[in-house]
Design an enzyme around this catalytic site. Structure first.
Site, PDB file in Angstrom:
ATOM      1  N   ASP A 155       7.256  -5.805  -1.036  1.00 55.53           N
ATOM      2  CA  ASP A 155       6.349  -6.835  -0.547  1.00 55.53           C
ATOM      3  C   ASP A 155       7.124  -7.967   0.128  1.00 55.53           C
ATOM      4  O   ASP A 155       6.754  -9.119   0.069  1.00 55.53           O
ATOM      5  CB  ASP A 155       5.511  -7.399  -1.693  1.00 55.53           C
ATOM      6  CG  ASP A 155       6.376  -7.995  -2.799  1.00 55.53           C
ATOM      7  OD1 ASP A 155       7.621  -7.904  -2.695  1.00 55.53           O
ATOM      8  OD2 ASP A 155       5.824  -8.562  -3.759  1.00 55.53           O
ATOM      9  N   CYS A 158      11.716  -7.417  -1.730  1.00 53.36           N
ATOM     10  CA  CYS A 158      12.389  -6.282  -2.364  1.00 53.36           C
ATOM     11  C   CYS A 158      13.894  -6.492  -2.513  1.00 53.36           C
ATOM     12  O   CYS A 158      14.477  -6.044  -3.499  1.00 53.36           O
ATOM     13  CB  CYS A 158      12.094  -4.987  -1.625  1.00 53.36           C
ATOM     14  SG  CYS A 158      12.673  -4.953   0.069  1.00 53.36           S
ATOM     15  N   HIS A 368      14.040  -1.815   3.163  1.00 51.31           N
ATOM     16  CA  HIS A 368      13.571  -1.642   1.786  1.00 51.31           C
ATOM     17  C   HIS A 368      14.745  -1.220   0.907  1.00 51.31           C
ATOM     18  O   HIS A 368      15.579  -0.415   1.318  1.00 51.31           O
ATOM     19  CB  HIS A 368      12.464  -0.592   1.713  1.00 51.31           C
ATOM     20  CG  HIS A 368      11.920  -0.463   0.322  1.00 51.31           C
ATOM     21  ND1 HIS A 368      10.929  -1.280  -0.162  1.00 51.31           N
ATOM     22  CD2 HIS A 368      12.267   0.357  -0.709  1.00 51.31           C
ATOM     23  CE1 HIS A 368      10.673  -0.965  -1.418  1.00 51.31           C
ATOM     24  NE2 HIS A 368      11.472   0.022  -1.774  1.00 51.31           N
TER      25      HIS A 368
END
Length: 381
Positions: A155, A158, A368
């Site tokens: 979100d 990370c 990510h």
């Protein structure tokens, strides 16, 4: 602007926070090249840092990570397009609504349960595309050191979430900088010197007045020290892990900790900026951090970057260095899409202090981050 001489900022510099890039006399790439030589007197050992910063279009944010995505990921799409990957707040809100409608607790977990690392790889990268093959090779290399992986909720926090979870799950003592009596006085001390910090954007609480910002950030810093101390004092590994899992299921506390990390990054940036202005030696990444058109000084860094982390974007590569310096930890990252290159294992910073502890993350696309667990053998730098 009050205290215009603090942090080496003039009123003209502060007023240029939103100036268009075409008003600068040098291009960003020229500035970065110049900074590297001015910082060290040579270009040695800077290629990796420069490549990280120059490749920011491919390493902007933490996109929401959904399991079962097959072999179609941001890595493959980044090979097709170099466009900026920042996610706006409307998109984040739409995804939050979508996740709330799934009625699946798995999607709401900040840190998912561990899973065999090669089983996870085969589930996510089943195809025969060059990207899928490269990812499988990368995961095979990671599996030589770690047995399992835990997915991190994506979100735009990370990088914070993965780093802090790894730190706390391995913590055995409270760092010296956290033990300082002045630690929780940072907001008051900085706000007394730099009036522009009143523009700090608290999570989901824009428009706060200076006093409210000071008190709230002080609470966040106090919480960080308390949680770090409590978890580091737990002797049993299983009990320590359970305490970390519990903390990262408490959304209010979790996001408060991320606000504390952002403020520590700002404090570190100010210290580095002042050190450079006074002629002291600073790490190369600091030159690069302030060579960006959008962060030529700490005020711009706060306005254009730190205020947006978690809202409309994640950490850029050069900001990973800043996070590592703020926490005095070496962040070791397996960058899977860089497998078979010198950048497959990247260290933030690339010249860490010998006494800094090490935490390890995994990324497929520099946006990510997940975490490897259950070390097979000692991680070597």
């Amino acid at each position: 602007m009050k205290h215009k001489n603090e942090v080496g900022l003039t009123s003209e510099e502060l007023g240029s926070a939103n100036a268009p890039a075409d008003q600068t006399e040098q291009t960003t790439s020229e500035i970065r090249q110049d900074c590297v030589y001015r910082s060290t007197g040579r270009a040695e050992k800077t290629d990796m840092i420069k490549s990280l910063v120059m490749d920011q279009d491919a390493s902007r944010n933490c996109e929401l990570y959904l399991p079962g995505s097959g072999n179609r990921s941001a890595v493959e799409s980044s090979e097709e397009s170099e466009e900026d990957m920042y996610r706006d707040e409307e998109e984040i809100e739409r995804e939050k609504i979508l996740l709330s409608e799934t009625n699946s607790s798995e999607y709401k977990l900040s840190v998912s349960p561990e899973m065999d690392i090669m089983e996870y790889c085969m589930k996510e990268w089943r195809g025969n595309t060059p990207a899928a093959k490269r990812m499988r090779k990368g995961y095979e290399a990671v599996a030589q050191k770690f047995a399992s992986i835990r997915r991190i909720r994506g979100d735009n926090y990370c990088a914070f979430r993965a780093t802090l979870f790894q730190i706390l799950s391995q913590a055995t003592q409270l760092p010296r900088w956290l033990q300082s009596e002045d630690f929780t006085m940072l907001p008051e001390n900085l706000l007394s010197k730099y009036d522009w910090i009143k523009q700090w954007q608290l999570r989901q609480k824009p428009g706060k007045r200076m006093g409210e910002i000071r008190d709230e950030i002080k609470e966040y810093l106090t919480l960080l020290r308390q949680k770090w101390k409590n978890i580091s004092e737990i002797k049993g590994l299983l009990e320590k892990q359970e305490a970390c899992d519990k903390l990262f299921k408490n959304e209010e506390e979790e996001y408060s900790l991320y606000e504390a990390l952002k403020f520590l990054m700002l404090n570190t940036a100010i210290e580095l900026y002042n050190a450079d202005k006074s002629g002291r030696r600073v790490p190369v990444f600091s030159w690069l951090l302030f060579a960006r058109d959008t962060s030529s000084n700490p005020c711009q860094l706060m306005q254009n970057h730190l205020n947006h982390i978690g809202h409309s974007g994640g950490l850029e590569q050069v900001e990973m260095f800043l996070l590592a310096y703020a926490l005095q930890y070496t962040i070791q990252v397996y960058r899977l899409y860089k497998h078979s290159t010198d950048e497959f294992i990247t260290l933030y910073p690339n010249d860490p202090e010998e006494d800094w502890p090490v935490v390890t993350l995994i990324t497929e696309d520099d946006r990510h981050y997940n975490i490897p667990v259950r070390m097979c053998q000692e991680t070597m730098l």
